[in-house]
Design an enzyme around this catalytic site. Structure first.
Site, mmCIF file in Angstrom:
data_model
loop_
_atom_site.group_PDB
_atom_site.id
_atom_site.type_symbol
_atom_site.label_atom_id
_atom_site.label_comp_id
_atom_site.label_asym_id
_atom_site.label_seq_id
_atom_site.Cartn_x
_atom_site.Cartn_y
_atom_site.Cartn_z
ATOM 1 N N THR A 168 0.520 -1.127 0.412
ATOM 2 C CA THR A 168 -0.105 -0.136 -0.091
ATOM 3 C C THR A 168 0.971 1.463 0.229
ATOM 4 O O THR A 168 2.135 1.683 0.005
ATOM 5 C CB THR A 168 -0.445 -0.007 1.111
ATOM 6 O OG1 THR A 168 -2.046 1.508 1.567
ATOM 7 C CG2 THR A 168 -0.515 -0.392 3.026
ATOM 8 N N CYS A 169 -0.001 1.979 -0.444
ATOM 9 C CA CYS A 169 0.961 3.633 -0.446
ATOM 10 C C CYS A 169 -0.042 4.944 -0.101
ATOM 11 O O CYS A 169 -0.716 4.559 0.607
ATOM 12 C CB CYS A 169 1.849 3.527 -1.237
ATOM 13 S SG CYS A 169 1.156 3.788 -2.919
ATOM 14 N N GLY A 170 0.379 5.844 -0.824
ATOM 15 C CA GLY A 170 -1.241 6.871 -1.040
ATOM 16 C C GLY A 170 -2.053 6.853 -1.287
ATOM 17 O O GLY A 170 -3.144 7.169 -1.644
ATOM 18 N N TRP B 76 -3.882 4.790 0.855
ATOM 19 C CA TRP B 76 -4.487 5.455 1.714
ATOM 20 C C TRP B 76 -5.256 7.016 1.270
ATOM 21 O O TRP B 76 -5.905 7.540 2.144
ATOM 22 C CB TRP B 76 -2.688 6.494 2.470
ATOM 23 C CG TRP B 76 -3.114 6.875 3.679
ATOM 24 C CD1 TRP B 76 -3.891 8.343 4.195
ATOM 25 C CD2 TRP B 76 -3.950 6.361 5.258
ATOM 26 N NE1 TRP B 76 -4.085 8.197 5.097
ATOM 27 C CE2 TRP B 76 -3.842 7.250 6.239
ATOM 28 C CE3 TRP B 76 -3.883 4.841 5.155
ATOM 29 C CZ2 TRP B 76 -4.166 7.140 6.853
ATOM 30 C CZ3 TRP B 76 -4.712 4.813 7.067
ATOM 31 C CH2 TRP B 76 -4.176 5.630 7.767
#
Length: 284
Positions: free
Chosen positions: A239-241, A268
């Site tokens: 996962t990330c932004g 996110w």
């Protein structure tokens, strides 16, 4: 670095294969809105000979309110066919971006069941630094038949990630900066809470790459995950932004020979916008 046409190839490899009839090159540069850069304009000014431009924001699911979510298979097929990319092609994807966005397009191809795709190690910056050829003309394209077989196991939605966080049966790994992961720094997108998914570990994307933009050797990639407390014996969700840098984690895991990984597409931007989803702050 060992060249692998299914994950990562060197500039030397690409230069040697540049004239192969079944090679197709993609410029997948994408920049954060705050960067003030126009990826398509930069492509039109200079690109690797024969490269097509892949617009990550346009080849996406327009039905979703979230940014650049994975495209439906039929859209992927139509856009790629129009680029002259189809069955039987070896694809090399590169970028000229701090976000290493080529990894996102590598993942998109994998999601569609296409495995003959590699990221160019070091990207356009390394290619240019070595004085290799560039051009400003778009390639002549011919429609090419393409079939896809979507690999649902390579993507996760918010419900699946929430279940994984609650059960602890997956290792969630976040590619955002340490300050954003801890919740010390506000998110670049307005309206999002700060922090991380409970139980997640943090491997900032920069830890996967050398200063020249090449990906670190396999032993160093493994150390980056293990030093962050990632349990590589469990299936991993990256996962990330907004699902861009999470793809670099996926590519690194693939380089390690790990196959039980998936990417949380909403990342996110989705999780941080839902007030009823739990968040954690501070270090992992």
């Amino acid at each position: 670095m060992t060249d692998d046409p299914k994950t990562l190839v060197s500039t030397e490899w690409l230069a040697a294969h540049l004239d192969d009839p079944d090679l197709r090159i993609i410029d997948a540069s994408w920049h954060m809105p705050a960067a003030g850069r126009d990826a398509r304009a930069e492509y039109e000014a200079a690109h690797i000979p024969g490269a097509r431009f892949f617009d990550i924001d346009a080849i996406a699911d327009s039905r979703s309110p979230l940014p650049h979510m994975a495209p439906p298979p039929e859209l992927f097929i139509s856009r790629l066919r129009a680029m002259g990319i189809g069955d039987g092609h070896q694809v090399v994807v590169y970028d000229n971006s701090d976000t290493h966005s080529a990894a996102r397009v590598w993942w998109t191809f994998r999601l569609m069941g296409k495995t003959d795709v590699a990221m160019l190690d070091g990207g356009f910056a390394k290619w240019q630094a070595e004085g290799r050829p560039v051009e400003d003309m778009p390639p002549i394209t011919r429609d090419r038949h393409m079939t896809v077989q979507r690999q649902a196991a390579l993507v996760r939605d918010v419900t699946q990630v929430a279940a994984a966080a609650k059960l602890g049966d997956h290792q969630i790994v976040d590619a955002r900066s340490a300050a954003r992961f801890r919740g010390d720094e506000p998110e670049p997108r307005p309206g999002l809470r700060s922090g991380h998914i409970p139980g997640a570990r943090n491997v900032p994307v920069g830890r996967l790459y050398n200063p020249d933009g090449t990906m670190k050797p396999v032993e160093e990639l493994r150390a980056a995950f293990e030093s962050a407390g990632v349990n590589l014996s469990r299936p991993v969700i990256t996962t990330c932004g907004s699902g861009i840098t999470a793809a670099s984690l996926a590519l690194a895991l693939e380089r390690l020979g790990k196959r039980d990984w998936s990417l949380y597409d909403g990342s996110w931007t989705e999780w941080g916008s839902y007030p009823d989803l739990k968040i954690a702050t501070g270090d992992a």
